[in-house]
Design a protein around this motif. Structure first.
Motif, PDB file in Angstrom:
ATOM      1  N   PRO A 150      24.915   0.037  46.599  1.00 45.53           N
ATOM      2  CA  PRO A 150      26.208   0.120  47.290  1.00 45.53           C
ATOM      3  C   PRO A 150      26.694  -1.223  47.819  1.00 45.53           C
ATOM      4  O   PRO A 150      25.904  -2.151  48.035  1.00 45.53           O
ATOM      5  N   ALA A 151      28.008  -1.327  48.049  1.00 49.16           N
ATOM      6  CA  ALA A 151      28.610  -2.515  48.675  1.00 49.16           C
ATOM      7  C   ALA A 151      29.970  -2.135  49.242  1.00 49.16           C
ATOM      8  O   ALA A 151      30.787  -1.516  48.551  1.00 49.16           O
ATOM      9  N   PHE A 152      30.220  -2.508  50.494  1.00 51.17           N
ATOM     10  CA  PHE A 152      31.521  -2.261  51.112  1.00 51.17           C
ATOM     11  C   PHE A 152      32.524  -3.330  50.702  1.00 51.17           C
ATOM     12  O   PHE A 152      32.165  -4.491  50.475  1.00 51.17           O
ATOM     13  N   THR A 163      25.410  -3.370  37.366  1.00 46.83           N
ATOM     14  CA  THR A 163      24.548  -3.367  38.546  1.00 46.83           C
ATOM     15  C   THR A 163      24.981  -4.471  39.506  1.00 46.83           C
ATOM     16  O   THR A 163      25.745  -5.370  39.148  1.00 46.83           O
ATOM     17  N   TRP A 164      24.518  -4.392  40.751  1.00 52.15           N
ATOM     18  CA  TRP A 164      24.739  -5.386  41.821  1.00 52.15           C
ATOM     19  C   TRP A 164      26.210  -5.746  42.034  1.00 52.15           C
ATOM     20  O   TRP A 164      26.601  -6.915  41.944  1.00 52.15           O
ATOM     21  N   PRO A 165      27.073  -4.799  42.350  1.00 52.31           N
ATOM     22  CA  PRO A 165      28.464  -5.149  42.684  1.00 52.31           C
ATOM     23  C   PRO A 165      28.550  -5.930  43.985  1.00 52.31           C
ATOM     24  O   PRO A 165      27.954  -5.542  44.987  1.00 52.31           O
ATOM     25  N   SER A 170      21.481 -12.858  37.623  1.00 53.47           N
ATOM     26  CA  SER A 170      21.468 -11.676  38.473  1.00 53.47           C
ATOM     27  C   SER A 170      21.513 -12.075  39.938  1.00 53.47           C
ATOM     28  O   SER A 170      21.560 -13.256  40.274  1.00 53.47           O
ATOM     29  N   LEU A 171      21.499 -11.053  40.827  1.00 51.85           N
ATOM     30  CA  LEU A 171      21.304 -11.214  42.268  1.00 51.85           C
ATOM     31  C   LEU A 171      22.201 -12.315  42.841  1.00 51.85           C
ATOM     32  O   LEU A 171      21.742 -13.408  43.185  1.00 51.85           O
ATOM     33  N   HIS A 172      23.470 -12.014  42.978  1.00 58.34           N
ATOM     34  CA  HIS A 172      24.487 -12.991  43.341  1.00 58.34           C
ATOM     35  C   HIS A 172      25.113 -12.630  44.684  1.00 58.34           C
ATOM     36  O   HIS A 172      25.067 -11.489  45.133  1.00 58.34           O
TER      37      HIS A 172
END
Length: 486
Positions: A287-289, A347-349, A400-402
């Motif tokens: 998740p991400a707000f 993935t990762w939004p 990835s992972l930004h």
């Protein structure tokens, strides 16, 4: 009189350095730019970055002689086994050439012969970084077991790194996901796994330890993301497993047998459940707000009988409305990137804090992109809905992972482009027209030596606007006390 003596001393030191200089003679001209490590040729940097020290990529070179001149004025020099620039002189040169460029001249010696290469440039961005440093976990890229690991912070204007907490202080337990609210060093959350597992929440100058696992949620609390108000934090709850590859270029596969997304109210200490993001037929994740707090982004895929058919697991990017006043989630889910149409997985939004873009990782299947060489960064324009790969930023190996800087002009990400084995930390920028710059590796004083000796990967990185103040010994005591809020 003191000023005169000071300048006289500096002049004398400069003359002594000059007298000891290598002063290359009988130089052979090379009709190309030098091959250097790290590859800083043509990168764009902020004025507050540490010196971009470098070596010749070929170990047969024993000496290097480097001059750096600013287009608006000023110059610095370095020589020796590698280019080691004075930190203060470097920052003065960058400030004097903000919005302009540096010209770098390299002469290097190999087998007693000096070679002069074509100059290259380094662009100095007009956009400041406006961040003190970065935080990250460093961990060996192990498959089933882990040893030493820790949460660290690094000042970006020099080479200072300090440990926030190492697992040696919590009897070897696993630690991950240090997540701040918009790079705020005073509001963060991280997880500890194992016998004394906990989700540690730090805000208002206090630490609160939650149970790391909640049976009513069906798994552990992972992948946190703060609401901009600081009152809420979204988590996913995942039942994670792994398996090994034997016949392709992948080593390991990480997947979830089930997952959901929920929101935790930090004031009321309540889990806000909702059927739209906690369904039995779908696996919601990562998740991400949004920066205005009105949307909750997440990824989702249909649940399956894993690990059977794992290559068909493809996540779509979705969002749902969120009401900050009531803590309620909306009644409809919008699909922004549909895996059924793209044939790929998201993935990762991570939305930029100015609300213009959302960066995500796209891969062939699954969501644990660090083990997928094909994983690339993509950029979604939130105004137009257009999405595209981040050309010039991606490589042939995993990205990835930004995360974004607060001013949304800079971003960081991890990549295995260096050797295919370890994730390293890279930085790039985006201007007002959406143009991206060539990424550069996190500077180190002696980068070739540092990265060759470092047998650890950078993981879950983020910016921090100031140093994170922690007392590792006290934190270890709290974690091992087993006092938890239910």
């Amino acid at each position: 009189m003191k000023k005169i003596n000071r300048w006289a001393l500096m002049t004398l030191l400069a003359l002594l350095v000059s007298a000891c200089s290598l002063h290359p003679e009988h130089v052979q001209q090379v009709n190309q730019q030098p091959a250097i490590y790290p590859d800083y040729i043509g990168v764009t940097v902020p004025v507050d970055i540490a010196p971009l020290n470098f070596s010749m990529a070929d170990d047969a070179f024993t000496d290097i002689y480097v001059d750096v001149k600013g287009e608006k004025g000023g110059s610095i020099h370095a020589e020796g086994a590698f280019a080691d620039f004075d930190i203060d002189a470097w920052h003065q040169l960058l400030k004097a050439n903000k919005g302009s460029r540096l010209q770098v001249s390299v002469t290097a010696r190999k087998e007693g012969i000096w070679y002069q290469y074509h100059d290259f440039t380094i662009e100095v961005s007009p956009n400041p970084l406006d961040e003190w440093g970065v935080t990250y976990r460093r961990i060996a890229p192990s498959y089933a077991l882990y040893g030493h690991m820790g949460l660290y912070q690094r000042c970006l204007s020099d080479f200072t790194e300090t440990a926030m907490l190492e697992n040696s202080q919590v009897h070897g337990q696993c630690m991950n996901c240090h997540t701040a609210n918009r790079s705020n060093p005073d509001q963060y959350v991280f997880h500890v796994r194992g016998e004394h597992g906990a989700t540690v929440v730090h805000q208002h100058g206090k630490d609160e330890l939650l149970k790391a696992r909640n049976d009513s949620l069906g798994g552990s609390m992972v992948y946190p993301y703060w609401h901009p108000s600081g009152r809420y934090c979204a988590f996913s709850t995942n039942k994670t497993a792994q398996m090994f590859h034997t016949g392709n270029n992948k080593r390991i596969e990480v997947f979830d047998s089930s997952s959901d997304v929920f929101v935790y109210d930090m004031e009321r200490h309540e889990v806000l459940k909702d059927t739209l993001i906690m369904t039995s037929a779908w696996a919601e994740n990562t998740p991400a707000f949004s920066p205005d707090g009105k949307w909750l982004y997440f990824t989702t895929t249909r649940c399956g009988d894993y690990p059977k058919g794992y290559q068909q697991v493809k996540y779509s990017l979705c969002r749902v409305a969120f009401d900050e006043k009531t803590g309620k989630i909306g009644a409809e889910v919008d699909t922004l990137v549909n895996a059924d149409k793209t044939g790929k997985s998201v993935t990762w939004p991570r939305p930029s804090y100015d609300g213009k873009y959302l960066m995500y990782t796209q891969l062939d299947y699954g969501y644990f992109s660090v083990w997928h060489p094909e994983a690339d960064l993509y950029l979604l324009d939130l105004q137009t809905g257009a999405t595209s790969p981040m050309a010039g930023v991606n490589s042939m190996r995993s990205e990835s992972l930004h995360n974004w800087s607060r001013n949304s002009r800079w971003f960081l990400f991890t990549s295995r482009r260096d050797d295919g084995l370890y994730t390293r930390l890279y930085f790039s920028s985006i201007d007002e027209k959406g143009r991206l710059t060539k990424p550069f590796l996190l500077p180190q004083r002696n980068p070739k030596q540092y990265y060759r000796r470092l047998m650890y990967s950078y993981n879950t990185p983020d910016f921090t606007s100031a140093p994170v103040k922690t007392d590792a010994r006290e934190m270890g005591r709290k974690i091992e006390s087993n006092k938890r809020r239910e």
